[in-house]
Design a protein around this motif. Structure first.
Motif, mmCIF file in Angstrom:
data_model
loop_
_atom_site.group_PDB
_atom_site.id
_atom_site.type_symbol
_atom_site.label_atom_id
_atom_site.label_comp_id
_atom_site.label_asym_id
_atom_site.label_seq_id
_atom_site.Cartn_x
_atom_site.Cartn_y
_atom_site.Cartn_z
ATOM 1 N N GLU A 17 0.956 -1.041 -0.290
ATOM 2 C CA GLU A 17 -0.087 -0.087 -0.226
ATOM 3 C C GLU A 17 0.922 1.044 -0.012
ATOM 4 O OE1 GLU A 17 -3.067 1.206 -0.213
ATOM 5 O OE2 GLU A 17 -2.490 3.116 0.556
ATOM 6 N N PRO A 18 0.830 2.040 -1.142
ATOM 7 C CA PRO A 18 1.656 3.386 -1.187
ATOM 8 C C PRO A 18 1.741 4.322 0.156
ATOM 9 C CG PRO A 18 0.292 3.106 -3.083
ATOM 10 C CD PRO A 18 -0.306 2.100 -2.124
ATOM 11 N N LEU A 21 3.845 2.314 2.178
ATOM 12 C CA LEU A 21 5.145 2.007 1.526
ATOM 13 C C LEU A 21 6.114 3.441 1.786
ATOM 14 C CD1 LEU A 21 6.983 0.301 -0.207
ATOM 15 C CD2 LEU A 21 5.887 0.960 -2.261
ATOM 16 N N MET A 22 5.423 4.622 1.561
ATOM 17 C CA MET A 22 6.234 5.853 1.987
ATOM 18 C C MET A 22 6.613 5.768 3.446
ATOM 19 S SD MET A 22 4.251 9.094 0.012
ATOM 20 C CE MET A 22 2.603 8.559 0.475
ATOM 21 N N ALA A 25 9.607 3.495 3.795
ATOM 22 C CA ALA A 25 10.873 3.825 3.274
ATOM 23 C C ALA A 25 11.525 4.876 4.018
ATOM 24 C CB ALA A 25 10.452 4.430 1.787
ATOM 25 N N LEU A 26 10.630 5.776 4.328
ATOM 26 C CA LEU A 26 11.265 6.758 5.142
ATOM 27 C C LEU A 26 11.940 6.213 6.423
ATOM 28 C CD1 LEU A 26 8.823 9.812 5.113
ATOM 29 C CD2 LEU A 26 11.035 9.867 4.640
ATOM 30 N N GLU A 41 6.267 15.047 5.676
ATOM 31 C CA GLU A 41 6.977 14.540 4.571
ATOM 32 C C GLU A 41 6.080 13.674 3.527
ATOM 33 O OE1 GLU A 41 10.662 14.735 2.919
ATOM 34 O OE2 GLU A 41 9.756 15.704 4.595
ATOM 35 N N THR A 42 5.057 12.821 4.151
ATOM 36 C CA THR A 42 4.058 12.054 3.473
ATOM 37 C C THR A 42 3.066 12.875 2.669
ATOM 38 O OG1 THR A 42 2.810 11.612 5.042
ATOM 39 C CG2 THR A 42 4.870 10.072 4.485
ATOM 40 N N GLU A 43 2.734 13.954 3.271
ATOM 41 C CA GLU A 43 1.589 15.056 3.108
ATOM 42 C C GLU A 43 0.422 14.214 2.997
ATOM 43 O OE1 GLU A 43 2.144 16.641 -0.972
ATOM 44 O OE2 GLU A 43 4.053 17.552 -0.496
ATOM 45 N N PHE A 87 10.751 -5.193 4.505
ATOM 46 C CA PHE A 87 10.881 -4.207 3.362
ATOM 47 C C PHE A 87 11.919 -4.852 2.465
ATOM 48 C CE2 PHE A 87 12.782 0.244 2.261
ATOM 49 C CZ PHE A 87 11.884 0.229 1.472
ATOM 50 N N ARG A 91 11.310 -5.294 -1.470
ATOM 51 C CA ARG A 91 12.088 -4.540 -2.648
ATOM 52 C C ARG A 91 12.808 -6.055 -3.292
ATOM 53 N NH1 ARG A 91 15.724 -0.120 0.057
ATOM 54 N NH2 ARG A 91 16.223 -1.847 1.436
ATOM 55 N N MET B 1 8.083 16.970 0.413
ATOM 56 C CA MET B 1 8.036 15.526 0.099
ATOM 57 C C MET B 1 9.182 15.320 -0.759
ATOM 58 S SD MET B 1 5.247 13.139 -1.855
ATOM 59 C CE MET B 1 3.833 13.117 -0.779
ATOM 60 N N GLN B 4 11.371 10.445 -4.015
ATOM 61 C CA GLN B 4 11.385 8.952 -3.679
ATOM 62 C C GLN B 4 9.919 8.850 -3.292
ATOM 63 O OE1 GLN B 4 12.949 6.982 -0.488
ATOM 64 N NE2 GLN B 4 12.595 5.117 -1.155
ATOM 65 N N LEU B 5 9.492 9.630 -2.318
ATOM 66 C CA LEU B 5 8.144 9.508 -1.721
ATOM 67 C C LEU B 5 7.137 10.250 -2.985
ATOM 68 C CD1 LEU B 5 8.680 10.645 1.956
ATOM 69 C CD2 LEU B 5 8.650 8.565 0.807
ATOM 70 N N ILE B 8 6.300 7.248 -5.163
ATOM 71 C CA ILE B 8 5.454 6.223 -4.512
ATOM 72 C C ILE B 8 4.064 6.693 -4.655
ATOM 73 C CG2 ILE B 8 5.033 5.006 -2.408
ATOM 74 C CD1 ILE B 8 7.819 4.983 -1.841
ATOM 75 N N LEU B 11 2.038 6.305 -7.859
ATOM 76 C CA LEU B 11 1.778 5.166 -8.664
ATOM 77 C C LEU B 11 0.455 5.048 -8.874
ATOM 78 C CD1 LEU B 11 4.275 2.880 -6.399
ATOM 79 C CD2 LEU B 11 4.507 3.683 -8.872
ATOM 80 N N ARG B 13 -2.939 3.465 -9.086
ATOM 81 C CA ARG B 13 -3.361 2.635 -8.300
ATOM 82 C C ARG B 13 -4.202 1.346 -9.068
ATOM 83 N NH1 ARG B 13 -2.556 4.876 -2.945
ATOM 84 N NH2 ARG B 13 -4.143 3.625 -2.031
ATOM 85 N N HIS B 16 -1.225 -0.757 -9.858
ATOM 86 C CA HIS B 16 -0.475 -1.120 -8.586
ATOM 87 C C HIS B 16 -1.205 -2.376 -7.935
ATOM 88 C CE1 HIS B 16 2.267 -0.531 -5.520
ATOM 89 N NE2 HIS B 16 1.267 -0.551 -4.315
#
Lengths: 98, 98
Positions: A17-18, A21-22, A25-26, A41-43, A87, A91, B1, B4-5, B8, B11, B13, B16
């Motif tokens: 799930e994006p 995933l964000m 990843a962070l 950061e992810t908004e 994770f 990948r 952001m 990379q984020l 992601i 993407l 959906r 995905h």
DNA sequence: GCATTCTAGTTTGCCATACAAACCTGTCGT
DNA sequence: ACGACAGGTTTGTATGGCAAACTAGAATGC
């Protein structure tokens, strides 16, 4: 089923799930982040972030530590070793698929 | 952001979703498959496959052509150019993210 | 010193959707 | 003629993502 499809079908849905995933990843990059950092950061919005974190905690992929910075509550997130492994596996799965 | 984020979060959906990702990956490799081939290759059940295909058609990513092989009905699937573009974009997104 | 606002999140409600079971339409075997 | 089978589609359900509403406590205004 060929190897590519196998890899796709075995992708971990919790991580896939994006939104999550964000987050993962962070956390994998920074070892430790607080809620607000992830939020900006992810908004995402707070509710959304909170529930994704809860799901990741339930999967034992992140640790949620509630603490204080002075009098201000602070929630610190950390990837568990299971989370890091998941994770990495994710990948690898992607690599195998594409 | 960060970049990379961003990748992601952007993407597609529709693509995905692993079930559809398998379908699209197959179609992108083979240009044209029938329903039963996809069914066996992906190891989904018919209902599931049917609804994923409907979703991909709705997104205009695949064409569904119902025909006959002798007297046996046959459903042939093909990626549209929009579908191919979306899949390319998806893979670029993944590359940008990882 | 009480009310308002702000900060840091959580809970609730709703809608979309993934999945499988049940269904449908036509063909073949007997 | 009728039951079984092939090739899909539709329906029902349960999960899950999302944002709006809520909560608890600290700072601020009056």
């Amino acid at each position: 089923m060929n190897q590519q499809l196998r890899a796709i079908s075995e992708l971990d849905r919790v991580i896939h799930e994006p939104g999550r995933l964000m987050i993962v990843a962070l956390l994998s990059a920074f070892k430790e982040c607080d809620f607000l950092y992830l939020l900006h950061e992810t908004e995402m919005n707070k509710g959304n972030l909170s529930s994704h974190l809860a799901r990741l905690e339930e999967a034992a992929y992140v640790e949620i530590q509630k603490t204080y910075r002075g009098k201000v509550p602070q929630t610190v997130l950390r990837l568990t070793s299971a989370g890091r492994k998941a994770f990495d596996g994710y990948r690898k799965g992607l690599k195998a698929a594409f």
